[in-house]
Scaffold this motif. Structure first.
Motif, mmCIF file in Angstrom:
data_model
loop_
_atom_site.group_PDB
_atom_site.id
_atom_site.type_symbol
_atom_site.label_atom_id
_atom_site.label_comp_id
_atom_site.label_asym_id
_atom_site.label_seq_id
_atom_site.Cartn_x
_atom_site.Cartn_y
_atom_site.Cartn_z
ATOM 1 N N ARG A 161 0.837 -1.198 0.000
ATOM 2 C CA ARG A 161 0.000 0.000 0.000
ATOM 3 C C ARG A 161 0.876 1.253 0.000
ATOM 4 O O ARG A 161 0.637 2.200 -0.765
ATOM 5 C CB ARG A 161 -0.914 -0.018 1.230
ATOM 6 N N GLU A 165 1.367 4.305 -2.886
ATOM 7 C CA GLU A 165 1.236 5.727 -2.561
ATOM 8 C C GLU A 165 2.490 6.511 -2.927
ATOM 9 O O GLU A 165 2.417 7.669 -3.304
ATOM 10 C CB GLU A 165 0.950 5.889 -1.070
ATOM 11 N N ILE A 177 0.005 -7.804 -5.093
ATOM 12 C CA ILE A 177 -1.185 -7.608 -4.256
ATOM 13 C C ILE A 177 -2.240 -8.647 -4.620
ATOM 14 O O ILE A 177 -2.889 -9.251 -3.752
ATOM 15 C CB ILE A 177 -1.735 -6.183 -4.426
ATOM 16 N N GLU A 302 -9.646 3.376 -3.972
ATOM 17 C CA GLU A 302 -8.178 3.458 -3.817
ATOM 18 C C GLU A 302 -7.470 3.120 -5.115
ATOM 19 O O GLU A 302 -6.580 3.832 -5.574
ATOM 20 C CB GLU A 302 -7.739 2.484 -2.719
#
Length: 971
Positions: A161, A165, A177, A302
Motif C-alpha cells: 500500500r 502511494e 497484491i 483506492e
C-alpha cells in the motif's frame, strides 16, 4: 546504430574530449544487450577519466557492481556494494539504491547464508534503504515481497500500500497484491488487482498467468483460456535478448517451467472447451465477472484514484490513449466447433508444445503455476535504476521484461547532449581524426606515402602539432574508412549453388602431399579437405590417441565444455520449442586421465539399452563447478531438419574436452616430431608461415591444440583469430561433420547473429541452415574421416560437430600472401572498433616480417610497408608529444621470446613506446590514450622504449620490394 556510432567515434578519436561519456553510455547500452565483458571494459575505462561526467565515480562503480550481479557473480557484486557503503561521500539516493540491491540479493541468493539469517539481513537492508530514501516506492515493494515470503501477510499489504502511494503505478506491485488476495481466498479483490496490473502493463505475463489461474479455479474456463494465451504470447513471441537468455539459463527454474506449464493448460482447456456445451440461461451463475466486464468495471476508490494519478504522471503522448478502454481482443476461435475466446497473439504463431499429461489434476497444476508466476520476479529482481534520479524507478520486473526496464530507466537519467560549445570546440579536432574522408586537405594523405624513407618521414612528423595527443593509428590504407562487415555478393544463388560440393583431393603417396599443386589447391578454395593424408605420409596418429595421451601425461589439464546433445543440423531451445542460433555451453576443467575415463564410459554406455536421462547423464570424476562461457563444419537439404522435429527436445548433456595444450616439447616431443612429416605449408613452424615470425608463443595458433570428443561435441561458428588459416586433422576413430561459409559472406552471417541478438565475436552460435539459405548464403557441408586434413582458408566461417568418438589436433598457419595479410589486418582494425583483443599482434608481426623475409609480391609488400609507415609515424609522433610534456623516455629493450604488449585497460596492442603505471602492486602497460586518462600530464607514469629509433629506421629503409626474374606473382 548508437553503439556503432560510439564505437567508430572512439576508434577514430580515442582522445576525444568527452570520451568518458562515450565509454559510459557504451557500457550501459552493452550491458542492456548482454555484452557483459565489453560493457565492463567500457565502464572501467570511464572510471579512468578525471574530467566531469554524467555519472559520478561512485555511480559508475555502482553500475559495475550491478553488472556483476546480473551475471550471477554474487560475491563480486556484494563486495562492490559494500565498498560503496564504506565511502564517506556517498549520496543518500545512491546509498538507498545500494541497500536495496543488497537487501534483494540476500532475499534471493542462497549462497549468501542460511535462509533465516538471509531474510533478517534482507529486511534490515531494505528498511535502511527506505530510511535513506523514504519516497522509494520500489524499496517498499521489495520489502512487501520479503514479508510475503515469510508469511507476514499484514506487513506485506502495508508495504505494498505504501509502495503504491509513494511511486507511480507499478504493474508488479498490483500483481503481487493480487497474489496475496488470491492466497487469502479473496478472488474479487485479486481480480481487481490483476486487472490493474495488466492495464498498467498489457504485456505483464505473470499477471495474465495468475488471472488465468484465478478464472480456472472459479470454473470460468473461457476467460482462463484467453488469459493463458495472452501470457503465452509474451513468453513465446517476444524478442529475447542475450541478457534475457542468459538470465533464463542461470535461473533455477521450476521443473515444469512457466511456458511449458501454460502450454499444457492451453491444450487441456482446448480439449475441455471443444467438448463443453454452449452457455445457456440456466447455467450456473459465474463467481467472477468476465475479463471483458472486469476490464471496464469501476474498481475500488483506492485503486481508481491511484490509476488516475498515474495517468497524470505519464507523458502527454501516452496520456492521449486512456489507461482503461477495451480489453485485449479475443481473436477468432481456432476450434471450429466451439466459440472459445481465442488468443491475442498473431494467428500464424503456432503453439508448439504438446500436452504431456492431459490427466494432470487441475488444482495441483494451478498451484504450481501460481507458485512459478509469483516467484518468477522474485528470482529475477536484479535490474537496478541506472542513475542518480531513479531511486523511485522500478528495480524488479517479471522475467523477460527485466532487460527492457533496465534500459527504460535511463529515461529518468539526464544524459545531456553535449553542449554546443563542446561540440564546436571539437569540430576542428574531429576533422583531423577523420583520416578516412579522402579530403585533399588531409595533412596525412598529402604528406605521408610509402615511397618516403625514414629521414623524410621524421622530417614530416616534426611538422605535426604536439599540443594534442597523436590521432588514431591505423595499419590500413590511407583514406580507408573504419572497417565494417562487407555486404554479401549480390548474385542470386540457385538451390544447388547454396549447397556446393566441398573441394577435396585424395592423396595417393608422399609425392602428392609435397607437390606445389596441393598448396595451390588449398589456397584457391574457402575450405578444402585433403583425404588420405595420414596414410600417404605414414603419420602415426596413434601418438594422439587417448590411450597414448593418458600414458604420457595423465594429469595434463583439459578444458571441458558441457553441451546439449543435438543432431548436427539442428539447434533447439527446449524451453521455447523452436530453432535458435544461441549455442549454450558451460566451462569447467579436468585432466586427460579423467576425461579419458568419461570418454570410454560414454562409449560403453552407448552399447547398453537407453536409460532415462537422470540415469544416463552422470558426471565424470574431477569435474569442477561450471560457469557460463563465450564462444570461441553437402550431403542433405533442410527438409530433413523439419522431418526430424519430433526428437528435437533431447536434454541429454555431453562433455567436450577442448583446448588441450600440446606446446611443451618436453612433454609432447614424440607428437610434435611426428608433425614434421607434413608438407611445409601445413607445418606448425615454417619459414613460409607468418605465425612462425611472431617470435613468441600464441597458444593454439602457432602451437598445437588437441580436442577430445564424444558424439555431438560442438565447436560453435567462428572465424579464426585475425582470419588466419587453420589446419585440422582427425585422429579418429570416429568422424566429424563440418559446415563452412565462404569469407565473402561473413558479413551476412554477422548480420544474422545481430538479428538473433548474439554477438558475432563474443557469442556462441550455431547457425540455422534455413536462415542462411534464405539470405542467399552458401554452406559447404562434409564429413571428415580419420586421417583427413581440413584446410580452412583465411576468413572462412565454420562450425564443427563430432559424429563419433574421436580426437582432433589443430593449429593456425599464415601463408605469405597478400590476401592472408590483408584479411588479418582488416580484422585487427575491426577488433579495435569492437573493443575485442586481437591475440595476433599484427604490428609486432609486421616488423618481424620486414626483418626476416624478402617480399616479391607487390601487393603484399605495399600492405606491409604501409603498416610500417603508419606505426613508425605514430611512434615518432608519440615520442615528440611525450618529450613536449617533459617526460623522459627510457630505453628498455626486449627480452628473447618476450611476448608482445597489450594495454592493461583497453587491450589494444602497444608497440615500442610503453607507458607503465603501478596498479595494485604490479606494473601495468598502457597505451598513450589510457595513460592520459590516468594522468593528463603523464606525471607518475614511466615511459619505456623497446627499440631504438635507429633500429626501426634501418628496418623500415631496408624493407624494399625484392625483384625477381619475370613478373612478381600477386596472390
Amino acid at each position: 546504430m548508437a553503439i556503432k556510432s560510439f564505437q567508430e567515434l572512439l576508434y577514430l578519436s580515442p582522445n576525444f574530449t568527452c570520451a568518458n561519456e562515450v565509454h559510459l553510455r557504451l557500457g550501459l547500452m552493452l550491458k542492456h544487450c548482454g555484452e557483459f565483458h565489453i560493457a565492463l571494459k567500457h565502464l572501467q575505462l570511464a572510471l579512468l577519466y578525471t574530467n566531469p561526467s554524467t555519472y559520478s565515480e561512485l555511480q559508475v562503480k555502482f553500475q559495475i557492481a550491478h553488472l556483476y550481479e546480473v551475471q550471477n557473480k554474487h560475491k563480486a557484486a556484494k563486495d562492490g556494494y559494500e565498498f560503496l557503503l564504506n565511502e564517506k561521500n556517498i549520496s543518500l539516493e545512491l546509498k538507498a539504491d545500494v541497500y536495496r540491491q543488497l537487501g534483494w540479493m540476500y532475499h534471493c541468493v542462497e549462497c549468501l547464508g542460511e535462509k533465516k539469517e538471509r531474510e533478517a539481513s534482507a529486511l534490515s537492508f531494505l528498511q535502511k534503504s527506505i530510511e535513506a530514501d523514504p519516497k522509494s516506492g520500489q524499496s517498499l515493494y521489495l520489502l512487501g515481497r520479503c514479508f510475503a515470503g515469510i508469511n507476514k501477510v499484514h506487513d506485506a499489504f502495508l508495504a505494498y500500500r505504501n509502495s503504491v502511494e509513494k511511486s507511480e503505478g507499478n504493474a508488479d506491485t498490483w500483481c503481487s497484491i493480487g497474489v496475496l488476495y488470491q492466497q487469502q481466498n479473496q478472488p474479487t479483490d485479486a481480480l481487481q488487482a490483476y486487472i490493474c496490473a495488466v492495464q498498467l502493463d498489457k504485456d505483464h505475463k505473470a499477471a495474465w498467468t495468475n488471472l488465468g489461474i484465478l478464472y480456472e479455479s472459479c470454473g470460468q474456463l473461457r476467460d482462463a483460456y484467453a488469459c493463458y494465451l495472452n501470457a503465452t504470447k509474451q513468453i513465446s513471441f517476444q524478442k529475447t535478448s542475450i541478457f534475457r537468455r542468459k538470465q533464463a539459463i542461470r535461473m533455477k527454474k521450476d521443473p515444469i517451467g512457466l511456458s511449458k506449464g501454460l502450454s499444457q493448460r492451453i491444450k487441456f482447456l482446448e480439449v475441455q472447451l471443444s467438448q463443453a456445451p454452449l452457455p445457456s440461461i440456466t447455467s450456473k451463475r459465474r463467481q467472477l465477472c468476465s475479463i471483458e466486464e472486469a476490464w471496464n468495471l469501476p474498481i475500488s476508490l483506492e485503486m481508481n484514484s491511484r490509476q488516475q494519478q498515474t495517468a497524470q504522471m505519464l507523458p502527454r503522448q501516452i496520456k492521449q490513449s486512456p489507461i482503461q478502454g477495451p480489453p485485449p481482443p479475443y481473436p477468432h476461435s481456432q476450434l471450429s466447433q466451439s466459440p472459445i475466446p481465442a488468443k491475442r497473439i498473431k494467428e500464424d504463431s503456432p503453439i508448439q508444445q504438446e500436452l504431456i499429461q492431459q490427466n494432470i489434476q487441475t488444482s495441483q497444476l494451478n498451484q504450481n503455476l501460481l507458485n512459478i508466476s509469483e516467484t518468477l520476479g522474485q528470482r529475477n529482481l536484479n535490474a537496478m535504476p541506472e542513475g542518480n534520479k531513479v531511486s523511485e524507478q522500478s528495480v524488479v520486473d517479471t522475467f523477460d521484461d527485466i532487460s527492457n526496464d533496465i534500459y527504460k530507466q535511463n529515461e529518468n537519467i539526464k544524459l545531456e547532449r553535449l553542449s554546443q560549445d563542446a561540440i564546436s570546440s571539437n569540430l576542428s579536432e574531429d576533422s583531423k581524426h577523420n583520416e578516412y574522408n579522402g579530403s585533399p586537405d588531409s595533412e596525412f594523405s598529402t604528406n605521408f606515402k610509402i615511397q618516403m624513407d625514414s629521414k623524410q618521414l621524421m622530417a614530416a612528423v616534426k611538422l605535426l602539432p604536439v599540443d594534442e595527443p597523436p590521432v588514431h593509428c591505423t595499419v590500413l590504407q590511407v583514406n580507408a574508412p573504419p572497417p565494417s562487415p562487407p555486404d554479401c555478393p549480390p548474385q542470386k544463388l540457385t538451390r544447388d549453388q547454396l549447397l556446393p560440393p566441398t573441394p577435396s583431393v585424395h592423396l595417393e603417396n608422399k609425392k602428392n602431399a609435397f607437390s606445389p599443386q596441393l598448396q595451390e589447391f588449398c589456397l584457391k578454395h574457402p575450405i578444402a579437405v585433403v583425404r588420405g593424408l595420414a596414410g600417404a605420409l605414414k603419420l602415426d596418429l596413434g601418438l594422439f590417441s587417448t590411450k597414448t595421451l593418458v600414458e604420457a601425461n595423465p594429469d595434463h589439464s583439459v578444458e571441458v565444455r558441457t553441451q546439449v546433445h543435438q543432431s548436427p543440423d539442428e539447434n533447439w531451445d527446449t524451453s521455447q520449442g523452436k530453432r535458435v542460433w544461441a549455442c549454450i555451453s558451460h566451462r569447467s576443467h579436468t585432466t586427460i586421465a579423467k576425461y579419458a575415463q568419461y570418454q570410454a564410459s560414454s562409449f560403453q554406455d552407448s552399447l547398453k539399452p537407453i536409460l532415462p536421462q537422470d540415469e544416463s547423464d552422470k558426471g565424470f570424476p574431477g569435474s569442477q563447478a561450471m560457469s557460463d562461457s563465450d564462444s570461441k563444419d553437402s550431403v542433405s537439404n533442410s527438409n530433413i531438419v523439419l522431418k526430424r522435429k519430433k526428437h528435437k527436445i533431447n536434454s541429454k548433456m555431453l562433455r567436450f574436452g577442448t583446448n588441450v595444450d600440446l606446446s611443451d616439447e618436453r612433454k609432447w616431443k614424440p607428437q610434435l616430431t611426428e608433425l614434421q612429416k607434413l608438407p611445409a605449408f601445413a607445418r606448425v613452424i615454417s619459414a613460409a608461415n607468418m605465425l612462425s615470425h611472431v617470435g613468441h608463443v600464441i597458444l593454439g595458433m602457432n602451437t598445437v591444440q588437441l580436442y577430445m570428443k564424444v558424439p555431438g561435441s560442438r565447436t560453435p561458428g567462428h572465424q579464426e583469430n585475425n582470419n588466419f588459416c587453420s589446419i585440422n586433422i582427425n585422429i579418429g576413430p570416429g568422424d566429424c561433420e563440418w559446415f563452412a561459409v565462404p569469407d565473402a559472406y561473413w558479413g551476412g552471417v554477422h548480420n544474422l547473429c545481430e538479428k538473433n541478438n548474439i554477438s558475432y565475436l563474443h557469442g556462441s552460435w550455431w547457425p540455422v541452415l534455413e536462415d542462411l539459405y534464405k539470405e542467399n548464403i552458401p554452406v559447404y557441408r562434409f564429413i571428415q574421416k580419420p586421417g583427413d586434413l581440413v584446410w580452412v582458408n583465411a576468413g572462412c566461417v565454420h562450425w564443427v560437430q563430432s559424429v563419433g568418438w574421436c580426437n582432433n589436433i589443430a593449429w593456425n598457419v599464415g601463408p605469405l600472401t597478400a590476401r592472408q595479410y590483408s584479411l588479418a589486418i582488416e580484422r585487427y582494425e575491426w577488433n579495435k572498433l569492437q573493443a575485442f583483443k586481437s591475440i595476433v599482434p599484427m604490428v609486432h608481426l609486421s616488423w618481424n616480417l620486414a626483418r626476416n623475409i624478402k617480399v616479391s609480391d607487390t601487393k603484399l609488400f605495399e600492405l606491409i610497408k604501409m603498416c610500417l609507415l603508419q606505426t613508425l609515424k605514430n611512434v615518432l609522433h608519440i615520442q615528440e608529444y611525450v618529450k613536449s610534456k617533459g617526460v623522459e623516455i627510457r630505453f628498455n629493450g626486449r627480452g628473447k621470446n618476450e611476448a608482445s604488449h597489450y594495454c592493461g585497460q583497453c587491450e589494444v596492442e602497444v608497440f615500442n613506446v610503453l607507458f607503465i603505471k603501478e596498479q595494485e602492486k604490479r606494473h601495468v602497460v598502457h597505451c598513450l590514450s589510457c595513460a592520459l586518462k590516468l594522468s593528463p600530464s603523464l606525471q607518475g607514469i614511466v615511459c619505456l622504449e623497446e627499440y631504438r629509433l635507429s633500429e626501426l629506421q634501418r628496418v623500415y629503409d631496408s624493407f624494399t620490394l625484392h625483384r625477381t626474374q619475370g613478373l612478381a606473382y600477386t596472390q
